[in-house]
Design an enzyme around this catalytic site. Structure first.
Site, short mmCIF file in Angstrom:
data_model
loop_
_atom_site.label_atom_id
_atom_site.label_comp_id
_atom_site.label_asym_id
_atom_site.label_seq_id
_atom_site.Cartn_x
_atom_site.Cartn_y
_atom_site.Cartn_z
N LEU A 1 0.68 -1.65 0.05
CA LEU A 1 -0.09 -0.37 0.00
C LEU A 1 0.93 1.62 0.19
O LEU A 1 -0.11 2.78 0.29
CB LEU A 1 -1.51 0.21 1.10
CG LEU A 1 -1.87 -1.11 1.16
CD1 LEU A 1 -2.74 -0.68 2.06
CD2 LEU A 1 -2.49 -1.03 0.29
N ASP A 2 1.85 1.40 -0.42
CA ASP A 2 3.08 2.20 -0.76
C ASP A 2 4.46 2.25 -1.01
O ASP A 2 5.68 2.69 -0.91
CB ASP A 2 3.36 3.20 1.08
CG ASP A 2 4.26 4.90 1.31
OD1 ASP A 2 3.27 5.31 0.30
OD2 ASP A 2 4.73 4.58 2.31
N LEU A 3 4.01 1.44 -2.33
CA LEU A 3 5.41 1.04 -2.79
C LEU A 3 6.45 2.14 -3.84
O LEU A 3 4.43 3.18 -4.22
CB LEU A 3 4.44 0.05 -3.92
CG LEU A 3 6.00 -0.01 -4.95
CD1 LEU A 3 6.69 -1.43 -4.43
CD2 LEU A 3 5.34 -1.57 -6.23
N ASN B 1 10.45 4.13 -1.10
CA ASN B 1 10.55 2.61 0.14
C ASN B 1 10.98 1.43 -0.73
O ASN B 1 11.47 0.14 -0.26
CB ASN B 1 8.87 2.22 0.03
CG ASN B 1 8.65 2.90 1.29
OD1 ASN B 1 9.70 3.26 1.99
ND2 ASN B 1 7.39 2.70 0.71
#
Length: 323
Positions: A177-179, A183
């Site tokens: 949910l935060d690619l 990251n």
């Protein structure tokens, strides 16, 4: 990660009115009222070396050492409770290399797609949750992109690695949910390999569900349209991959410089227009990853088929405008 001397920069992406707004603050290792020496000293048996630049507001991050060994300490802010079930699943994948329900180890290349997690839990001294992770001295993909563009071969390699990593994650019920570039940590330059990190807003999706409701949102630049409604699924990560590839191939993110509200409006009301400079084979992939309707969006099987058919023969054919 990048080292700085006595302060660190936090990008409050969840609260700032503009995507690039930042605020500088001095992190405290110990909670207010408890004896401590700020950025210096020890955490358990590890010596704290330096604070690190991070884009999240949920944790303080430090470089720590013990003898010749260096690792990363992620110390969650007071009141932030990470999802222990996600940590346990990731630790199993990273360290034991076992797929869910199987005693067959993952190949080393696949296990290397994740940042290794050595230890985690609740620290009674700081009264904060923590994780001790593998250290990547080469830094993030975001930093590398700012230094020089990725070559076409490196973009292909990156796609293959993320494709494999998302398959493993999703088979084990994990939504990232935060690619985004910040990251993805660079494990090696030659060959070009990365590992995915920061599962702070990740969720587990039960086998009986294809979507779940959440009040946690990722970074607007890579956030899927459906997540704005609070409903996410495995397809949400594939949208983020599409946005990442578009940024790498075009040299610029299509939402750069836009306010959060304008990005959300674009995501919910109009399709993305791809630049003419994108090679035709890549356009096919991006057009099917960046579909606003998640039920029509490509995921593992379609991207795998595309990789098998398009690489290497047709992938980098020039458009007439590029010839």
């Amino acid at each position: 990660w990048r080292l700085i001397s006595d302060r660190w920069l936090v990008s409050l992406l969840g609260d700032s009115p503009h995507e690039g707004d930042t605020v500088v603050e001095t992190p405290m290792l110990y909670p207010a009222g408890k004896p401590g020496n700020g950025l210096h000293g020890n955490f358990r048996s590890w010596a704290i070396q330096s604070p690190l630049v991070t884009e999240g507001a949920a944790a303080d991050v430090f470089l720590i050492s013990k003898g010749h060994e260096q690792r990363i300490l992620k110390l969650y802010r007071l009141g932030v409770h990470p999802k222990e079930e996600v940590f346990a699943k990731l630790k199993q994948l990273c360290n034991d290399g076992l797929q869910q329900g199987s005693q067959v180890p993952l190949p080393g290349e696949e296990a290397g797609c994740f940042v290794r997690l050595f230890e985690g839990g609740f620290d009674t001294e700081t009264r904060r949750f923590f994780e001790i992770q593998e250290f990547f001295p080469r830094g993030t993909l975001k930093l590398r992109m700012a230094q020089k563009p990725l070559s076409e071969d490196e973009i292909v390699s990156l796609l293959e690695q993320i494709h494999r990593t998302l398959r493993i994650m999703h088979q084990n019920g994990i939504l990232h949910l935060d690619l985004k570039p910040a990251n993805l940590l660079i494990r090696s330059e030659d060959p070009f390999t990365v590992a995915i990190t920061d599962f702070g807003i990740a969720s587990l999706l039960g086998e009986e569900f294809s979507k779940k409701m959440t009040d946690v949102k990722g970074t607007s630049l890579y956030q899927s349209p459906e997540s704005l409604s609070g409903i996410v699924g495995f397809k949400s990560d594939w949208w983020s991959l599409g946005m990442l590839l578009l940024e790498l191939l075009s040299g610029k993110h299509p939402f750069d410089g836009m306010q959060r509200q304008n990005i959300h409006y674009r995501l919910t009301t109009s399709d993305l227009t791809l630049p003419d400079s994108i090679p035709p084979a890549w356009k096919e992939l991006l057009e099917n990853l960046l579909v606003r309707n998640p039920d029509r969006r490509w995921s593992h099987s379609e991207v795998g088929k595309w990789l098998g058919e398009k690489i290497p023969s047709r992938l980098f054919q020039k458009t007439p405008a590029q010839s």
